[in-house]
Design a protein around this motif. Sequence first.
Motif, PDB file in Angstrom:
ATOM      1  N   PHE A 106      -9.926  -1.776  -6.486  1.00 44.85           N
ATOM      2  CA  PHE A 106     -10.758  -1.407  -7.634  1.00 44.85           C
ATOM      3  C   PHE A 106     -12.144  -0.958  -7.197  1.00 44.85           C
ATOM      4  O   PHE A 106     -12.656   0.055  -7.678  1.00 44.85           O
ATOM      5  CB  PHE A 106     -10.875  -2.581  -8.611  1.00 44.85           C
ATOM      6  CG  PHE A 106     -11.834  -2.299  -9.733  1.00 44.85           C
ATOM      7  CD1 PHE A 106     -11.467  -1.465 -10.769  1.00 44.85           C
ATOM      8  CD2 PHE A 106     -13.119  -2.832  -9.725  1.00 44.85           C
ATOM      9  CE1 PHE A 106     -12.354  -1.171 -11.795  1.00 44.85           C
ATOM     10  CE2 PHE A 106     -14.008  -2.540 -10.744  1.00 44.85           C
ATOM     11  CZ  PHE A 106     -13.624  -1.714 -11.781  1.00 44.85           C
ATOM     12  N   ARG A 107     -12.760  -1.691  -6.295  1.00 44.69           N
ATOM     13  CA  ARG A 107     -14.124  -1.330  -5.862  1.00 44.69           C
ATOM     14  C   ARG A 107     -14.162   0.045  -5.202  1.00 44.69           C
ATOM     15  O   ARG A 107     -15.069   0.831  -5.435  1.00 44.69           O
ATOM     16  CB  ARG A 107     -14.678  -2.372  -4.906  1.00 44.69           C
ATOM     17  CG  ARG A 107     -15.086  -3.627  -5.596  1.00 44.69           C
ATOM     18  CD  ARG A 107     -15.737  -4.569  -4.639  1.00 44.69           C
ATOM     19  NE  ARG A 107     -16.034  -5.802  -5.325  1.00 44.69           N
ATOM     20  CZ  ARG A 107     -16.767  -6.749  -4.827  1.00 44.69           C
ATOM     21  NH1 ARG A 107     -17.278  -6.623  -3.620  1.00 44.69           N
ATOM     22  NH2 ARG A 107     -16.996  -7.834  -5.512  1.00 44.69           N
ATOM     23  N   GLU A 108     -13.176   0.317  -4.378  1.00 43.99           N
ATOM     24  CA  GLU A 108     -13.136   1.615  -3.711  1.00 43.99           C
ATOM     25  C   GLU A 108     -12.878   2.727  -4.727  1.00 43.99           C
ATOM     26  O   GLU A 108     -13.495   3.787  -4.670  1.00 43.99           O
ATOM     27  CB  GLU A 108     -12.056   1.615  -2.637  1.00 43.99           C
ATOM     28  CG  GLU A 108     -12.202   2.751  -1.660  1.00 43.99           C
ATOM     29  CD  GLU A 108     -11.239   2.652  -0.500  1.00 43.99           C
ATOM     30  OE1 GLU A 108     -10.790   3.705  -0.040  1.00 43.99           O
ATOM     31  OE2 GLU A 108     -10.914   1.522  -0.071  1.00 43.99           O
ATOM     32  N   ARG A 109     -11.991   2.477  -5.685  1.00 45.60           N
ATOM     33  CA  ARG A 109     -11.718   3.450  -6.742  1.00 45.60           C
ATOM     34  C   ARG A 109     -12.975   3.677  -7.594  1.00 45.60           C
ATOM     35  O   ARG A 109     -13.334   4.810  -7.899  1.00 45.60           O
ATOM     36  CB  ARG A 109     -10.569   2.961  -7.629  1.00 45.60           C
ATOM     37  CG  ARG A 109      -9.417   3.917  -7.638  1.00 45.60           C
ATOM     38  CD  ARG A 109      -8.270   3.454  -8.506  1.00 45.60           C
ATOM     39  NE  ARG A 109      -7.457   2.509  -7.741  1.00 45.60           N
ATOM     40  CZ  ARG A 109      -7.139   1.295  -8.132  1.00 45.60           C
ATOM     41  NH1 ARG A 109      -7.518   0.844  -9.302  1.00 45.60           N
ATOM     42  NH2 ARG A 109      -6.424   0.510  -7.372  1.00 45.60           N
ATOM     43  N   ALA A 110     -13.629   2.583  -7.966  1.00 43.67           N
ATOM     44  CA  ALA A 110     -14.849   2.692  -8.767  1.00 43.67           C
ATOM     45  C   ALA A 110     -15.927   3.456  -8.002  1.00 43.67           C
ATOM     46  O   ALA A 110     -16.676   4.244  -8.595  1.00 43.67           O
ATOM     47  CB  ALA A 110     -15.355   1.313  -9.160  1.00 43.67           C
TER      48      ALA A 110
ATOM     49  N   ARG B 269       0.842  -1.190   0.000  1.00 45.85           N
ATOM     50  CA  ARG B 269       0.000   0.000   0.000  1.00 45.85           C
ATOM     51  C   ARG B 269       0.878   1.240   0.000  1.00 45.85           C
ATOM     52  O   ARG B 269       1.934   1.280   0.604  1.00 45.85           O
ATOM     53  CB  ARG B 269      -0.905   0.035   1.235  1.00 45.85           C
ATOM     54  CG  ARG B 269      -1.974  -1.017   1.177  1.00 45.85           C
ATOM     55  CD  ARG B 269      -3.077  -0.720   2.124  1.00 45.85           C
ATOM     56  NE  ARG B 269      -2.615  -0.524   3.488  1.00 45.85           N
ATOM     57  CZ  ARG B 269      -3.340  -0.766   4.544  1.00 45.85           C
ATOM     58  NH1 ARG B 269      -4.546  -1.233   4.406  1.00 45.85           N
ATOM     59  NH2 ARG B 269      -2.882  -0.549   5.739  1.00 45.85           N
TER      60      ARG B 269
ATOM     61  N   ARG C 292     -15.486   5.873  -5.909  1.00 53.63           N
ATOM     62  CA  ARG C 292     -15.182   7.309  -5.933  1.00 53.63           C
ATOM     63  C   ARG C 292     -15.638   7.952  -7.242  1.00 53.63           C
ATOM     64  O   ARG C 292     -15.996   9.116  -7.272  1.00 53.63           O
ATOM     65  CB  ARG C 292     -13.686   7.544  -5.768  1.00 53.63           C
ATOM     66  CG  ARG C 292     -13.205   7.279  -4.352  1.00 53.63           C
ATOM     67  CD  ARG C 292     -11.780   7.665  -4.187  1.00 53.63           C
ATOM     68  NE  ARG C 292     -11.692   9.131  -4.147  1.00 53.63           N
ATOM     69  CZ  ARG C 292     -10.559   9.791  -4.201  1.00 53.63           C
ATOM     70  NH1 ARG C 292      -9.421   9.153  -4.320  1.00 53.63           N
ATOM     71  NH2 ARG C 292     -10.546  11.096  -4.143  1.00 53.63           N
ATOM     72  N   TYR C 293     -15.605   7.189  -8.341  1.00 52.44           N
ATOM     73  CA  TYR C 293     -15.946   7.725  -9.654  1.00 52.44           C
ATOM     74  C   TYR C 293     -17.377   7.403 -10.083  1.00 52.44           C
ATOM     75  O   TYR C 293     -17.793   7.781 -11.178  1.00 52.44           O
ATOM     76  CB  TYR C 293     -14.976   7.170 -10.718  1.00 52.44           C
ATOM     77  CG  TYR C 293     -13.570   7.663 -10.547  1.00 52.44           C
ATOM     78  CD1 TYR C 293     -13.173   8.866 -11.119  1.00 52.44           C
ATOM     79  CD2 TYR C 293     -12.646   6.940  -9.815  1.00 52.44           C
ATOM     80  CE1 TYR C 293     -11.875   9.333 -10.962  1.00 52.44           C
ATOM     81  CE2 TYR C 293     -11.347   7.403  -9.655  1.00 52.44           C
ATOM     82  CZ  TYR C 293     -10.972   8.596 -10.220  1.00 52.44           C
ATOM     83  OH  TYR C 293      -9.691   9.053 -10.067  1.00 52.44           O
TER      84      TYR C 293
ATOM     85  N   ARG D 236      -6.244   7.819  -0.475  1.00 54.08           N
ATOM     86  CA  ARG D 236      -6.188   7.069  -1.730  1.00 54.08           C
ATOM     87  C   ARG D 236      -7.028   5.806  -1.637  1.00 54.08           C
ATOM     88  O   ARG D 236      -6.958   5.082  -0.654  1.00 54.08           O
ATOM     89  CB  ARG D 236      -4.753   6.670  -2.047  1.00 54.08           C
ATOM     90  CG  ARG D 236      -3.914   7.851  -2.406  1.00 54.08           C
ATOM     91  CD  ARG D 236      -2.590   7.377  -2.875  1.00 54.08           C
ATOM     92  NE  ARG D 236      -1.869   8.535  -3.381  1.00 54.08           N
ATOM     93  CZ  ARG D 236      -0.868   8.453  -4.201  1.00 54.08           C
ATOM     94  NH1 ARG D 236      -0.431   7.280  -4.597  1.00 54.08           N
ATOM     95  NH2 ARG D 236      -0.266   9.528  -4.615  1.00 54.08           N
ATOM     96  N   PRO D 237      -7.809   5.522  -2.686  1.00 53.93           N
ATOM     97  CA  PRO D 237      -8.573   4.272  -2.696  1.00 53.93           C
ATOM     98  C   PRO D 237      -7.616   3.083  -2.766  1.00 53.93           C
ATOM     99  O   PRO D 237      -6.608   3.128  -3.444  1.00 53.93           O
ATOM    100  CB  PRO D 237      -9.421   4.363  -3.956  1.00 53.93           C
ATOM    101  CG  PRO D 237      -9.102   5.647  -4.601  1.00 53.93           C
ATOM    102  CD  PRO D 237      -8.044   6.341  -3.835  1.00 53.93           C
ATOM    103  N   ARG D 238      -7.941   2.019  -2.045  1.00 60.43           N
ATOM    104  CA  ARG D 238      -7.030   0.885  -1.935  1.00 60.43           C
ATOM    105  C   ARG D 238      -7.277  -0.195  -2.981  1.00 60.43           C
ATOM    106  O   ARG D 238      -6.396  -0.939  -3.308  1.00 60.43           O
ATOM    107  CB  ARG D 238      -7.122   0.305  -0.539  1.00 60.43           C
ATOM    108  CG  ARG D 238      -6.566   1.268   0.486  1.00 60.43           C
ATOM    109  CD  ARG D 238      -6.509   0.627   1.852  1.00 60.43           C
ATOM    110  NE  ARG D 238      -6.006   1.586   2.806  1.00 60.43           N
ATOM    111  CZ  ARG D 238      -6.751   2.419   3.499  1.00 60.43           C
ATOM    112  NH1 ARG D 238      -8.052   2.413   3.352  1.00 60.43           N
ATOM    113  NH2 ARG D 238      -6.219   3.268   4.341  1.00 60.43           N
TER     114      ARG D 238
ATOM    115  N   LEU E 146     -15.117  14.974  -7.233  1.00 61.26           N
ATOM    116  CA  LEU E 146     -13.998  14.760  -8.153  1.00 61.26           C
ATOM    117  C   LEU E 146     -14.158  15.621  -9.398  1.00 61.26           C
ATOM    118  O   LEU E 146     -15.267  15.824  -9.878  1.00 61.26           O
ATOM    119  CB  LEU E 146     -13.937  13.290  -8.589  1.00 61.26           C
ATOM    120  CG  LEU E 146     -13.582  12.284  -7.512  1.00 61.26           C
ATOM    121  CD1 LEU E 146     -13.722  10.874  -8.057  1.00 61.26           C
ATOM    122  CD2 LEU E 146     -12.186  12.509  -6.991  1.00 61.26           C
TER     123      LEU E 146
END
Length: 173
Positions: free
Chosen positions: A22-26, A6, A28-29, A18-20, A159
């Motif tokens: 893919f699901r967390e990143r997705a 990480r 956010r968007y 920072r998102p850790r 964002l």
Amino acid sequence: MTHTHRATADHGAPDDDRPRGFRERAGRYALLPLRVFLGVTFIYAGLDKLTDSAFMSATGTGSIGEMMNAVRDSSAVPALVDLALKNPEGFGYAMALGELAVGIGTLIGLLARLAALGGALISLSLWLTVSWQTDPYYYGNDLAYLMAWLPLVLAGASLFSLDALIAARRRTP
């Protein structure tokens, strides 16, 4: 066995911003496509009305006045239609400029929650007047637009937005 690394902000402390994965990143968007769609759609709707001389008339085929007269008796709130009928051209310009302001605010993320609230109120007023008589109800698009605005009213534009830029500048000394 696979190990993941990480990102760290300072000497081993996890960077919580920072998102850790893919699901967390997705996550956010997730609202970004909705924001772009609604922003572009409302900008287009406002410009379409402003550039259509037939629409911006009190009478005649395709005019705001004719449309308001046609839906008056079948709307859920005839008083709203009566208010618009007092000055159909003024109401048409107010609607077009409101859609344009909502669309631009949503797309660039400036006062995003307020813009989304404006979009929700426009959609609600159109549902209660113009598309109220649609049967079955799910054929009318104004109710779907109203529901689409609600997540943006709640979440805003965190964002790629001027709101986020302004908030970041306020945090930095």
